[in-house]
Design an enzyme around this catalytic site. Structure first.
Site, PDB file in Angstrom:
ATOM      1  N   ASN A 184       0.865  -1.236   0.147  1.00  0.00           N
ATOM      2  CA  ASN A 184      -0.135  -0.048   0.141  1.00  0.00           C
ATOM      3  C   ASN A 184       0.884   1.337  -0.022  1.00  0.00           C
ATOM      4  O   ASN A 184       2.199   1.078   0.043  1.00  0.00           O
ATOM      5  CB  ASN A 184      -0.832   0.153   1.329  1.00  0.00           C
ATOM      6  CG  ASN A 184      -0.170  -0.006   2.564  1.00  0.00           C
ATOM      7  OD1 ASN A 184       0.524   0.631   2.858  1.00  0.00           O
ATOM      8  ND2 ASN A 184      -0.520  -1.178   3.371  1.00  0.00           N
ATOM      9  N   LYS A 230     -11.907  -2.659  18.075  1.00  0.00           N
ATOM     10  CA  LYS A 230     -10.618  -3.200  18.452  1.00  0.00           C
ATOM     11  C   LYS A 230     -10.192  -3.044  19.853  1.00  0.00           C
ATOM     12  O   LYS A 230      -9.258  -3.740  20.311  1.00  0.00           O
ATOM     13  CB  LYS A 230      -9.416  -2.258  17.716  1.00  0.00           C
ATOM     14  CG  LYS A 230      -9.929  -2.303  16.095  1.00  0.00           C
ATOM     15  CD  LYS A 230      -8.586  -2.326  15.275  1.00  0.00           C
ATOM     16  CE  LYS A 230      -9.070  -2.242  13.757  1.00  0.00           C
ATOM     17  NZ  LYS A 230      -7.977  -2.965  13.022  1.00  0.00           N
ATOM     18  N   ASP A 287      -4.968  -9.147  13.229  1.00  0.00           N
ATOM     19  CA  ASP A 287      -5.285  -7.872  13.572  1.00  0.00           C
ATOM     20  C   ASP A 287      -4.362  -7.406  14.763  1.00  0.00           C
ATOM     21  O   ASP A 287      -4.586  -8.162  15.982  1.00  0.00           O
ATOM     22  CB  ASP A 287      -6.468  -7.740  13.860  1.00  0.00           C
ATOM     23  CG  ASP A 287      -6.873  -6.102  13.919  1.00  0.00           C
ATOM     24  OD1 ASP A 287      -6.093  -5.381  14.605  1.00  0.00           O
ATOM     25  OD2 ASP A 287      -7.786  -5.753  13.262  1.00  0.00           O
ATOM     26  N   ILE A 288      -3.111  -6.912  14.437  1.00  0.00           N
ATOM     27  CA  ILE A 288      -2.204  -6.538  15.295  1.00  0.00           C
ATOM     28  C   ILE A 288      -2.651  -5.567  16.429  1.00  0.00           C
ATOM     29  O   ILE A 288      -2.571  -5.815  17.986  1.00  0.00           O
ATOM     30  CB  ILE A 288      -0.772  -6.041  14.996  1.00  0.00           C
ATOM     31  CG1 ILE A 288      -0.188  -6.871  13.878  1.00  0.00           C
ATOM     32  CG2 ILE A 288       0.206  -5.628  15.918  1.00  0.00           C
ATOM     33  CD1 ILE A 288       0.563  -6.124  12.996  1.00  0.00           C
ATOM     34  N   PHE A 318      -4.734   3.897  14.747  1.00  0.00           N
ATOM     35  CA  PHE A 318      -5.090   5.008  13.709  1.00  0.00           C
ATOM     36  C   PHE A 318      -5.980   4.268  12.778  1.00  0.00           C
ATOM     37  O   PHE A 318      -6.308   3.300  12.478  1.00  0.00           O
ATOM     38  CB  PHE A 318      -3.516   5.146  12.801  1.00  0.00           C
ATOM     39  CG  PHE A 318      -2.896   6.326  13.333  1.00  0.00           C
ATOM     40  CD1 PHE A 318      -2.329   6.241  14.706  1.00  0.00           C
ATOM     41  CD2 PHE A 318      -2.408   7.522  12.682  1.00  0.00           C
ATOM     42  CE1 PHE A 318      -1.573   7.242  15.152  1.00  0.00           C
ATOM     43  CE2 PHE A 318      -2.043   8.584  13.076  1.00  0.00           C
ATOM     44  CZ  PHE A 318      -1.509   8.387  14.238  1.00  0.00           C
ATOM     45  N   ASP A 375      -4.588  -5.993   5.215  1.00  0.00           N
ATOM     46  CA  ASP A 375      -5.450  -6.933   5.736  1.00  0.00           C
ATOM     47  C   ASP A 375      -5.559  -8.340   5.065  1.00  0.00           C
ATOM     48  O   ASP A 375      -5.748  -9.285   6.129  1.00  0.00           O
ATOM     49  CB  ASP A 375      -6.795  -6.410   5.646  1.00  0.00           C
ATOM     50  CG  ASP A 375      -7.100  -4.971   6.173  1.00  0.00           C
ATOM     51  OD1 ASP A 375      -6.882  -4.704   7.480  1.00  0.00           O
ATOM     52  OD2 ASP A 375      -7.921  -4.139   5.653  1.00  0.00           O
ATOM     53  N   ALA A 429       0.963   1.537  11.754  1.00  0.00           N
ATOM     54  CA  ALA A 429       1.217   0.957  10.459  1.00  0.00           C
ATOM     55  C   ALA A 429       0.008   0.833   9.542  1.00  0.00           C
ATOM     56  O   ALA A 429      -1.030   0.388  10.237  1.00  0.00           O
ATOM     57  CB  ALA A 429       2.025  -0.494  10.530  1.00  0.00           C
TER      58      ALA A 429
END
Ligand code: CTP
Length: 413
Positions: free
Chosen positions: A224, A355, A318-319, A337, A292, A288
């Site tokens: 990305n 999250k 998903d960190i 973010f 996904d 970061a």
């Protein structure tokens, strides 16, 4: 505060007790102000090691710098006594701050080019400590595109630049380029080093930054547009406030901010493992742009004449979610973010809940934010939304670091 017999006339409030400043004095007429600055730094309790360039020695003497610093003043790269003990490396690593004052146009250019042809530039190249420069020069030299480019390069590497004052100059011209007065210089150092200015001392932080690359075959990958700049700036700003920062960086070509431990990774899975290894921490800031999905990579290069491949995408860990659910190892403050092309605040509110983090920094990336220098963000938490104006990414980072320090302090109280 009275220090001792030699500095008894100077009063300070001890704001820099225990701080070590390596003061590199460049060869300009403003070098005389560096002597006064040494007195002020000492009065605040800092220890000062002066290093004078050959040019500086034409304006002031090592003897006066040493007398005021109550420390030896260094001038020579090839002093056999010091070099026997790797003198310049040790000098550059023991300071809490390396301050270049005055920084001449020539010294800035040599710093930007990475030259190491005298003691001052060698120290500046060898240091892993925060560096602050206070430029002073003729107005035309300051405005020259070469100097502008050098200053921009140094800023991008994490060097803090104290803007010169505007006023009449020793050369008779008028404009920006004057070294600020010693009081103002002292305040810039205090803001950077004073215990009140280092509210994150003792705090361990983990920051992720940049994109991830997910291999498709040995030569291709999914990626990305994230440049990593905002995350690197945040890691640097947290370190500037005293935090011990582990920066887990995706594949980007950015210099490591001073005082930051960097772990380079490529894929989301590697990033997840590196973050896991960095725990426990007090603060996590996940900046970061993690891919996904990943692909089951082909072992050999995919060939065109075999037809368009069908890529089977597998969801990545998903960190942020994992860090927020890390039980006893969960950092006290978990920040995510949200890079959005629609309504950033609404999306951030959803992500905050989904999250399990404490704060989401939302930004609209439909313009040139990814890869650009500026950012406009909204801080979204359970207690509401705070929107900031569009700012340089460095300034967003500094403000965010201060806001996070305030939240951690509140949580402690
Ligand atoms: N994030 C993460 N690990 C992932 C995906 C995202 O740690 N696998 C983190 C990012 O670092 C960021 C936050 O989650 O702090 C939000 O990332 P974003 O890509 O905006 O959200 P997604 O969960 O991927 O949701 P969507 O792509 O649907 O917007």
């Amino acid at each position: 505060m009275e220090r001792d017999g030699r500095t008894a006339t100077i009063l300070g409030s001890g704001r820099l007790v225990g701080c070590r400043v390596l003061l590199i004095v460049g060869g300009g007429i403003a070098a005389y102000k560096a002597l006064e600055l040494i007195r002020r730094l000492r009065a605040e309790g800092a220890s000062v090691i002066p290093v004078l360039t050959a040019g500086a020695c034409r304006f002031i003497t090592p003897l006066s710098a040493a007398a005021l610093a109550e420390n030896r003043a260094f001038t020579d790269l090839f002093d056999p006594t010091d070099e026997g003990q790797m003198g310049h490396i040790a000098l550059s690593r023991e300071a809490d701050l390396v301050l270049v004052c005055p920084a001449t146009a020539d010294l800035l250019a040599r710093m930007a080019a990475g030259l190491a042809d005298d003691l001052a530039t060698t120290l500046l190249l060898a240091t892993d400590r925060p560096v602050m420069v206070a430029p002073a020069m003729n107005v035309r030299m300051w405005d020259h595109p070469a100097t502008r480019a050098n200053v921009a390069t140094l800023r991008a590497r994490g060097v803090e630049v104290v803007e010169p004052d505007v006023g009449p100059m020793a050369c008779g011209e008028f404009g920006p380029g004057r070294l600020p007065e010693p009081d103002a210089l002292l305040e810039a150092v205090v803001a950077r080093l004073a215990p009140g200015g280092r509210p994150l001392k003792g705090v361990r932080a983990v920051v992720t930054a940049g994109p991830t690359h997910e291999p498709i075959d040995p030569v291709r990958y999914l990626a990305n547009r994230s440049s990593g700049r905002q995350g690197f700036a945040i890691a640097g700003a947290l370190a500037g406030l005293g935090a011990r920062v582990t920066l887990v960086a995706g594949p980007v070509c950015l210099p490591t901010p001073p005082g930051v431990d960097r772990v380079d990774v490529e894929t989301a899975c590697q990033m997840a493992e590196a973050v896991e290894r960095a725990l426990p921490a007090d603060l996590a800031v996940m900046v970061a742009a993690v891919a996904d999905w990943r692909v089951e990579p082909a072992p050999a290069k995919l060939k065109k004449d075999e037809g368009a491949p069908l890529l089977r995408l597998v969801e990545n860990p998903d960190i942020l979610k994992a860090v927020a659910a890390a039980g006893p190892r969960r950092p006290r403050l978990v920040v995510g973010f949200a890079a959005e092309t629609g309504d950033p605040v609404a999306a951030a509110q959803r992500k905050l809940r989904a999250k399990g983090c404490d704060l989401v920094v939302a930004n609209d990336v439909s313009g040139g934010v990814m890869g650009g220098d500026r950012n406009r963000v909204h801080l979204v938490s359970a207690s509401g939304v705070e929107s900031w104006p569009e700012l340089p990414k460095d300034e967003v980072a500094r403000r965010l670091a201060r806001a996070l320090a305030a939240r951690l302090t509140e949580a402690n109280a």
